[in-house]
Design an enzyme around this catalytic site. Structure first.
Site, PDB file in Angstrom:
ATOM      1  CG  HIS A 159      51.760  17.865  43.130  1.00 18.89           C
ATOM      2  ND1 HIS A 159      50.414  18.155  43.086  1.00 18.89           N
ATOM      3  CD2 HIS A 159      51.843  16.513  43.285  1.00 18.89           C
ATOM      4  CE1 HIS A 159      49.713  17.044  43.232  1.00 18.89           C
ATOM      5  NE2 HIS A 159      50.553  16.033  43.339  1.00 18.89           N
ATOM      6  CB  SER A 286      65.953  43.200  29.557  1.00 11.27           C
ATOM      7  OG  SER A 286      65.608  44.334  30.341  1.00 11.27           O
ATOM      8  CE  LYS A 292      65.728  38.581  32.499  1.00 12.65           C
ATOM      9  NZ  LYS A 292      64.561  39.455  32.655  1.00 12.65           N
ATOM     10  CD  GLU A 299      58.044  35.139  28.766  1.00 10.66           C
ATOM     11  OE1 GLU A 299      57.849  36.264  28.249  1.00 10.66           O
ATOM     12  OE2 GLU A 299      58.829  34.952  29.716  1.00 10.66           O
TER      13      GLU A 299
END
Length: 466
Positions: A159, A286, A292, A299
């Site tokens: 979880h 970024s 970043k 992804e």
């Protein structure tokens, strides 16, 4: 002015198809990649026709020479594909016939229906081997990363909440198991593709004296004993698309497994976890925020899983309402297959590259796994060994955890006198339960994350993957 008749099937028609129809119906723009398999099938078919006496040996040899020349031209990018000839089969046949007059006999006892079915089965046998090679590469990358993380512990999660301590190597080995099942599925697809449909014709075979078993052997459609394997029903031979769906299913599962791995890597790389650093080569920055470092490869892997599932859905929907046998709808069975193949190959290569450059932060991992609550279940096991029924032990440990929360004290720093008030079976040695080495050493069952078992797992994988 009437349009010119279509060269391969136009005898029945007074005019050729409209330009719009040509654009709408052509498939050579995507099935040209079947050329090596189509040429192999034509060579075998010509050999069979000569074998049964339907063409001469000289004609067979001329056809073979012509096909070899065309194959070389295609390989060199010099072959001119003609949209008006619709597909890979007719493009090659027409080019061959212009060079070799005897090639007009090549389509004897053959239809494009059994021809494309054969081409695709040859493709699947090859493609499954290519995917298997990349799956093994991803497994090797997982193994190398697991060996790099030797002995490092992190929390295992359920979880997405901290659950119990596990070795990183054990976590990564879980994905090795998944990819191994994927390899088994692609092996099964290759085995199911290993039946030659050539000779089924359009749907009802032929009256000519062909030898399907000869052709099957020529093309390598044989079992482990070298015996030819030919499809047993001519209608099923040209209508069946099970192997397409099985291949897409196997690819979709690979995508699912890689997506889950990618999500773990994304979480581990985040500042909130900090377990892992991914290589710059598979991350991006970024356009606005200079600090970043984004895990873009991971992804995109998650996104590819949706694409692979979509290809599977396309194929199932495409075939669900078709009557026997061949229907032109089936022309659209190839783009999703080719896309699934291409995306699976690329995704596996990207996965291997990402894993190869990853490194773990031992300090961050140790800090995360130092939470004594991760060993609460071990405390329940301690009580079970003292004769307390597990369900009672579970409630006792729950009360101990609540006590720690109330006192705002780590679980392993509670006073023994206080925990003994909860249950007398918690003796003075209860605190030893929270030793991570003890916890690992006691997990000795097959498949568990204890050091001995993990070492055994990695040794097994090393033998299998070298």
């Amino acid at each position: 002015m009437a349009k010119k008749k279509q060269a391969t099937w136009g005898g029945r028609f007074t005019a050729g198809p409209a330009d719009l129809m040509l654009t709408f119906s052509e498939s050579v723009s995507f099935d040209a990649r079947l050329a090596p398999f189509d040429i192999a099938g034509s060579k075998a078919h010509a050999a069979m026709l000569a074998h049964v006496g339907l063409i001469t040996t000289r004609e067979r040899n001329a056809i073979h020479r012509g096909l070899k020349e065309i194959e070389a031209e295609i390989g060199a990018g010099k072959f001119k594909w003609r949209r008006e000839l619709e597909d890979v089969h007719m493009n090659i046949e027409q080019a061959l016939t212009q060079r070799v007059p005897a090639a007009a006999k090549l389509h004897t006892a053959r239809s494009r229906n059994d021809q494309v079915a054969t081409d695709m089965r040859l493709f699947f046998k090859w493609a499954c081997g290519e995917v298997d090679h990349r799956l093994a590469g991803a497994q090797r990358a997982l193994l190398a990363l697991a060996e790099q993380a030797d002995g490092l512990l992190i929390p295992g999660y359920t979880h997405l909440q901290r659950a119990q301590p596990v070795q990183i190597a054990h976590h990564l080995a879980a994905y090795m198991e998944m990819l191994d099942r994927d390899r088994g599925r692609f092996a099964a697809v290759a085995a199911n593709a290993n039946w030659c449909p050539l000779g089924a014709g359009a749907l009802a075979g032929t009256t000519l004296p062909i030898d399907r078993e000869f052709t099957a052997k020529e093309l390598g459609f044989v079992n482990a004993k070298g015996r030819p394997q030919v499809t047993q029903n001519s209608m099923d031979s040209v209508a069946d698309r099970d192997v397409f769906i099985e291949f897409a299913t196997a690819a979709a599962l690979v995508g699912t497994h890689l997506s889950r791995l990618a999500e773990d890597l994304i979480l581990w790389m985040s500042s909130e976890f900090g377990f892992l650093t991914l290589p710059d080569a598979f991350c991006t920055g970024s356009s606005l925020m200079p600090q970043k470092k984004n895990p873009d490869a991971c992804e995109i892997l998650r996104g590819k899983s949706a694409r692979l599932q979509g290809n599977l859905t396309t194929l199932i929907t495409l075939t669900k309402g078709l009557p026997l046998t061949y229907n032109r709808d089936l022309q659209d069975d190839k783009p999703p297959i080719f896309d699934s193949f291409d995306q699976t190959i690329m995704a596996l290569e990207v996965t291997a590259g990402t894993l190869t450059g990853a490194t773990f932060d031992a300090v961050a991992c140790a800090a995360a796994v130092s939470d004594p609550a991760l060993l609460a279940t071990d405390l329940a096991d301690y009580l079970v060994e003292a004769g307390v029924p597990f369900r009672d032990a579970h409630h006792v440990v729950g009360a101990v955890v609540k006590l720690a929360e109330d006192q705002q004290t780590p679980l392993d720093q509670l006073a023994t006198a206080d925990v003994q008030k909860i249950h007398p079976a918690l003796k003075a040695d209860w605190i030893e339960v929270f030793d991570l080495k003890r916890a690992g050493a006691r997990r000795i069952g097959t498949g568990m994350p204890g050091p001995k078992q993990v070492k055994k797992q990695l040794s097994r994988w090393k033998k299998r993957l070298t």
